[in-house]
Design a protein around this motif. Structure first.
Motif, short mmCIF file in Angstrom:
data_model
loop_
_atom_site.label_atom_id
_atom_site.label_comp_id
_atom_site.label_asym_id
_atom_site.label_seq_id
_atom_site.Cartn_x
_atom_site.Cartn_y
_atom_site.Cartn_z
N ILE A 142 -0.71 21.72 -13.81
CA ILE A 142 -1.76 20.85 -14.32
C ILE A 142 -1.25 19.44 -14.60
N VAL A 143 -0.02 19.35 -15.11
CA VAL A 143 0.53 18.08 -15.58
C VAL A 143 1.59 17.56 -14.61
N HIS A 144 1.54 16.26 -14.36
CA HIS A 144 2.54 15.61 -13.51
C HIS A 144 2.56 16.22 -12.11
N THR A 145 1.39 16.36 -11.55
CA THR A 145 1.24 16.96 -10.23
C THR A 145 1.43 15.92 -9.13
N LYS A 146 1.48 16.37 -7.91
CA LYS A 146 1.60 15.47 -6.77
C LYS A 146 0.43 14.50 -6.73
N GLU A 147 -0.76 15.01 -7.03
CA GLU A 147 -1.94 14.15 -7.01
C GLU A 147 -1.85 13.06 -8.08
N SER A 148 -1.40 13.42 -9.27
CA SER A 148 -1.33 12.41 -10.34
C SER A 148 -0.31 11.34 -10.01
N LEU A 149 0.79 11.72 -9.38
CA LEU A 149 1.80 10.72 -8.99
C LEU A 149 1.27 9.81 -7.89
N GLU A 150 0.48 10.36 -6.98
CA GLU A 150 -0.11 9.53 -5.92
C GLU A 150 -1.07 8.51 -6.50
N VAL A 151 -1.86 8.92 -7.49
CA VAL A 151 -2.79 7.99 -8.12
C VAL A 151 -2.03 6.93 -8.91
N ALA A 152 -0.96 7.35 -9.59
CA ALA A 152 -0.13 6.39 -10.33
C ALA A 152 0.45 5.34 -9.39
N ARG A 153 0.91 5.79 -8.22
CA ARG A 153 1.47 4.85 -7.25
C ARG A 153 0.38 3.94 -6.68
N GLN A 154 -0.79 4.50 -6.40
CA GLN A 154 -1.86 3.69 -5.83
C GLN A 154 -2.32 2.62 -6.81
N ILE A 155 -2.43 2.98 -8.09
CA ILE A 155 -2.81 1.98 -9.09
C ILE A 155 -1.77 0.88 -9.15
N ALA A 156 -0.50 1.27 -9.13
CA ALA A 156 0.56 0.26 -9.15
C ALA A 156 0.45 -0.66 -7.93
N GLU A 157 0.23 -0.08 -6.76
CA GLU A 157 0.13 -0.87 -5.54
C GLU A 157 -1.06 -1.82 -5.59
N GLU A 158 -2.19 -1.33 -6.08
CA GLU A 158 -3.38 -2.18 -6.12
C GLU A 158 -3.35 -3.19 -7.27
N SER A 159 -2.44 -3.00 -8.20
CA SER A 159 -2.34 -3.95 -9.32
C SER A 159 -1.38 -5.09 -9.04
N ILE A 160 -0.40 -4.86 -8.19
CA ILE A 160 0.61 -5.88 -7.92
C ILE A 160 -0.06 -7.09 -7.25
N THR A 161 0.20 -8.25 -7.83
CA THR A 161 -0.51 -9.47 -7.41
C THR A 161 0.46 -10.46 -6.78
N LEU A 162 0.14 -10.91 -5.60
CA LEU A 162 0.93 -11.91 -4.90
C LEU A 162 0.49 -13.30 -5.35
N LEU A 163 1.37 -13.98 -6.08
CA LEU A 163 1.03 -15.30 -6.62
C LEU A 163 1.44 -16.43 -5.69
N LYS A 164 2.49 -16.23 -4.93
CA LYS A 164 2.97 -17.28 -4.02
C LYS A 164 3.67 -16.62 -2.84
N ASN A 165 3.52 -17.21 -1.66
CA ASN A 165 4.17 -16.67 -0.47
C ASN A 165 4.40 -17.79 0.53
N LYS A 166 5.30 -18.70 0.17
CA LYS A 166 5.57 -19.87 1.01
C LYS A 166 6.14 -19.45 2.36
N ASN A 167 5.55 -20.02 3.39
CA ASN A 167 5.99 -19.77 4.77
C ASN A 167 5.99 -18.28 5.13
N ASP A 168 5.12 -17.53 4.47
CA ASP A 168 4.99 -16.10 4.75
C ASP A 168 6.33 -15.36 4.68
N LEU A 169 7.07 -15.66 3.61
CA LEU A 169 8.34 -14.94 3.41
C LEU A 169 8.09 -13.44 3.32
N LEU A 170 7.04 -13.07 2.62
CA LEU A 170 6.67 -11.65 2.53
C LEU A 170 5.60 -11.34 3.58
N PRO A 171 5.59 -10.12 4.08
CA PRO A 171 6.52 -9.03 3.77
C PRO A 171 7.85 -9.19 4.50
#
Length: 758
Positions: A371-400
């Motif tokens: 019930i706790v700390h399942t594969k699904e919960s970790l996937e959602v935790a990762r997805q929230i982290a990915e969708e929260s990360i904000t690109l503030l600057k990317n001069k000359n397309d250094l990223l990715p």
């Protein structure tokens, strides 16, 4: 006994039970005890002696969930629940409460990104899914109510609890918060009557205007006019009460215009209950009732304190009885009407019946790992982290970063090899999550050499490690520089701990007068910049920083906030392009602490009169040596692709009461990568009887698009969202022209049209 029959209405059951209770039993429902007081024997079983010592044969309103492992909590919960049902006169179960800000505050539970990161996703459905998972994990351990989420507005980055907020805008906060609540509590059509299985009651906090104290100091007084109070601070609470049926509300510690919130009958009784229709119970913040006496100085003793709080409408005193221990004597002396006791207990018992506590004896699951700390919960935790990360600057397309272009990568900085979750977390042990260094190592898999140096601590003033960091950067092809802050674990008023050498720089009670990255991190950043190597700066922190120098000198900047236990994997996926960044700032970034506050929805007069921004080289007006603008505005965030907005259409020329503004537009991904864009809709009342903001967020939608894909996006803005509080403090929608603005941020407005209110 009738109150035990689920066939009767909740009102009938409450009335029957209340009629059977003694005054002492009623007052016991208005208090809380902690399960942390229980003890176990050598076999791990909760002892009968500790149960008797804690409860003394009496029921209680709430039980505090202990800050231990999820399996241990379940044992404590089962023992306590059984005792209350079988060893008290009326068998009234307690409401077990737990902190669930970004996961249950318990060892072994999934640690999701902090609230400020959740707000940065601009994805209510994703946060709703998170709420469902947190509820499932917490209820598995016997928890009935979450002391979450916050509906405070993060409008002053000096204030340490910014990290616990969804953002600065009332509409955005309301939408994100409602989704959190609906995920945890369940469908509002269902929760009008009961809480479904595997769901939690939620607590809206902190009511109200807590997060913008004078000088940004936690618990500080707030002075705000009634118009701003209603437009800004009260708005999200009204929405969560009326749209999501929140079951509990927690007043805030602060005073508002001289009246502490735990003694403010007008706000709690007149506005929250009568005007908004709140029918749950009011749960005091920890020690806040006592603060009326020793902190705010509005009462002289326990009796006066109790009278102030219960008269204001505070139903339950947490975390343990202080002033409410005087209630019996106050009733017996004729100083307090017993009807006020009955009112409070009715509120508490009503939510107990609606939550189904009388019909659901708790039994610990046989296998918590399912019930706790399942594969699904970790996937959602990762997805929230990915969708929260904000690109503030990317001069000359250094990223990715393209791995084939680099033989070696330097990973440097005090937060590179630390997990940082934000406050109200059970741990900061590195073994509990994925650091940025570990995430990068996992991603590259030995294909690229990873060189690591800490450089400096978060708060320590020693610069001894900077030379090593410079050396590591010099011998590497590119640098990932991970800076930021740290928060106390298990954090609250008067409790909490910090196991690291660094003093907390953010969180509850950790406010700042300076918004530069703490310690000698600015010196580290400048030293690495001087190496001439391309740098990707990743911020792991809980508040907006002053990074004006960095924005001018560092080519790529990512804001990761406190990204939860999957944060390192999420950062790596963004850096190397497996995930396209889609986070948008939920708060405005100031150019300096002197620019605070810089929220976007200011009045027409809020950014100066002269509009002659100055610099050190060429002084101007408004600010002599600066502009009045934010460094990065609310709603801002870059992508690895480009989006084109077109064809804004408003379905009608004008609307009147009862109608909605219906609009549509096209958005196209014109780049070569799939991506997600947050389409934001702002409104401005062109001419109004009282001054109104230059723009206000009224709708948003996160849209996923493949390369060259187009979509038509539709929005509907209710008529009531176009109103204002007029000079007589009446809410009205005034006739006239309204400008509809659609864009990628509060500043980057790409399409505009007008509509007229008849």
């Amino acid at each position: 006994m009738p109150y035990k029959s689920p066939k009767l209405s909740i009102k009938e059951r409450v009335s029957d039970l209340l009629g059977r209770m003694t005054l002492e039993e009623k007052i016991a429902q208005m208090s809380m005890l902690s399960l942390s007081k229980l003890e176990t024997d050598e076999n791990g079983k909760v002892t009968d002696e500790s149960l008797k010592k804690l409860f003394k044969g009496n029921s209680v309103g709430c039980l505090e969930s202990p800050f231990i492992g999820v399996e241990e909590i379940a044992k404590f919960s089962e023992a306590a629940d059984k005792y209350l049902r079988e060893n008290t006169r009326l068998g009234i179960p307690g409401i077990q409460i737990a902190e669930c800000l970004h996961g249950q505050l318990a060892f072994g539970a999934t640690i999701f990104p902090q609230a400020i990161a959740q707000g940065s996703t601009w994805n209510p459905e994703l946060i709703k899914k998170m709420g469902q998972i947190i509820a499932q994990e917490a209820t598995a351990g016997g928890v009935d109510q979450a002391l979450s989420p916050l509906f405070d507005l993060a409008r002053d980055p000096r204030y340490g609890r910014v990290e616990e907020c969804f953002g600065e805008d009332p509409f955005h906060v309301a939408e994100m918060g409602k989704s959190f609540v609906i995920g945890m509590q369940g469908d509002p059509e269902v929760t009008k009557n009961h809480i479904p299985d595997n769901h939690l009651m939620c607590t809206a906090k902190h009511f109200v205007a807590y997060s913008t104290p004078i000088a940004g100091i936690n618990l500080g007084p707030n002075e705000v006019g009634m118009r701003n109070l209603r437009d800004l601070h009260l708005y999200p609470f009204k929405k969560v009460v009326q749209d999501a049926n929140i079951y509990s509300v927690m007043p805030s510690y602060n005073e508002l215009n001289g009246i502490p919130l735990h003694a403010d009958a007008y706000l709690i009784r007149d506005i929250l209950r009568k005007e908004y229709g709140f029918n749950g119970y009011v749960f005091s913040d920890y020690g806040a009732i006592h603060m009326l006496e020793f902190f705010h100085k509005t009462s002289a003793n326990k009796s006066e304190t109790a009278l102030q709080a219960i008269t204001a409408g505070v139903d339950l005193e947490a975390p343990h009885p202080y002033a409410y221990s005087e209630l019996k004597k106050l009733v017996e002396d004729g100083r307090l009407s017993a009807a006020l006791i009955d009112e409070a207990v009715t509120n508490i018992l009503t939510v107990k019946f609606k939550a189904g506590l009388f019909e659901k004896p708790y039994k610990a699951p046989e296998d918590m790992s399912k019930i706790v700390h399942t594969k699904e919960s970790l996937e959602v935790a990762r997805q929230i982290a990915e969708e929260s990360i904000t690109l503030l600057k990317n001069k000359n397309d250094l990223l990715p970063l393209n791995l084939s272009d680099y033989k070696s990568i330097a990973v440097i900085g005090p937060n590179a090899d630390r997990v940082q979750y934000g406050d109200y977390s059970a741990t900061k042990a590195k073994s509990s999550g994925i650091t940025v260094l570990e995430g990068i190592k996992r991603y590259v898999g030995g294909k690229v050499i990873i060189n690591y140096a800490e450089g400096c601590d978060i708060t320590d003033l020693s610069t001894e490690g900077i030379a090593e960091a410079v050396d590591v950067a010099t011998k590497s092809d590119v640098v990932v520089l991970v800076i930021g802050g740290t928060s106390m674990t298990l954090s609250g008023i008067g409790w909490g701990e910090d196991s690291s050498e660094d003093h907390p720089t953010c969180g509850e009670g950790f406010d700042r007068a300076d918004l530069r990255p703490p310690g000698v991190q600015p010196e580290l950043i400048e030293a690495i910049q001087k190496t001439g190597k391309p740098i990707v700066m990743v911020m792991v922190h809980g508040r907006a920083y002053n990074i004006k120098w960095e924005s001018e000198h560092i080519p790529a900047i990512l804001d990761a906030w406190y990204p939860g236990e999957q944060g390192g994997n999420a950062v790596a996926n963004i850096i190397f392009g497996d995930v396209n960044p889609s986070g948008k700032l939920p708060v405005s970034y100031p150019q300096s602490v002197g620019h605070v506050p810089v929220f976007y929805n200011h009045q027409p007069s809020g950014r100066g009169f002269y509009h002659q921004p100055g610099t050190r080289e060429a002084p101007g007006r408004d600010y002599v040596f600066s502009s009045t603008d934010a460094l990065y505005p609310f709603g801002y965030g870059l992508s690895y692709t480009k989006f084109e907005y077109s064809d804004l259409v408003i379905a009608q020329d004008g609307i009147s009461e009862g109608q909605s503004v219906k609009l549509s537009l096209n958005i196209k991904n014109t780049g070569k990568r799939a991506g997600k864009e947050v389409v934001q809709v702002y409104v401005n009342d062109k001419i109004s009887s009282v001054a109104t903001p230059v723009k206000e967020l009224k709708a948003f939608q996160k849209v996923a698009l493949n390369p060259s894909e187009s979509k038509t996006i539709e929005f509907e803005i209710p008529f009531s969202e176009l109103g204002l509080w007029d000079r007589n403090m009446e809410y009205v929608v005034e006739p006239g022209e309204f400008e509809i603005m659609v864009g990628s941020s509060s500043k980057d407005i790409l399409l505009t049209e007008s509509i007229f209110i008849k």
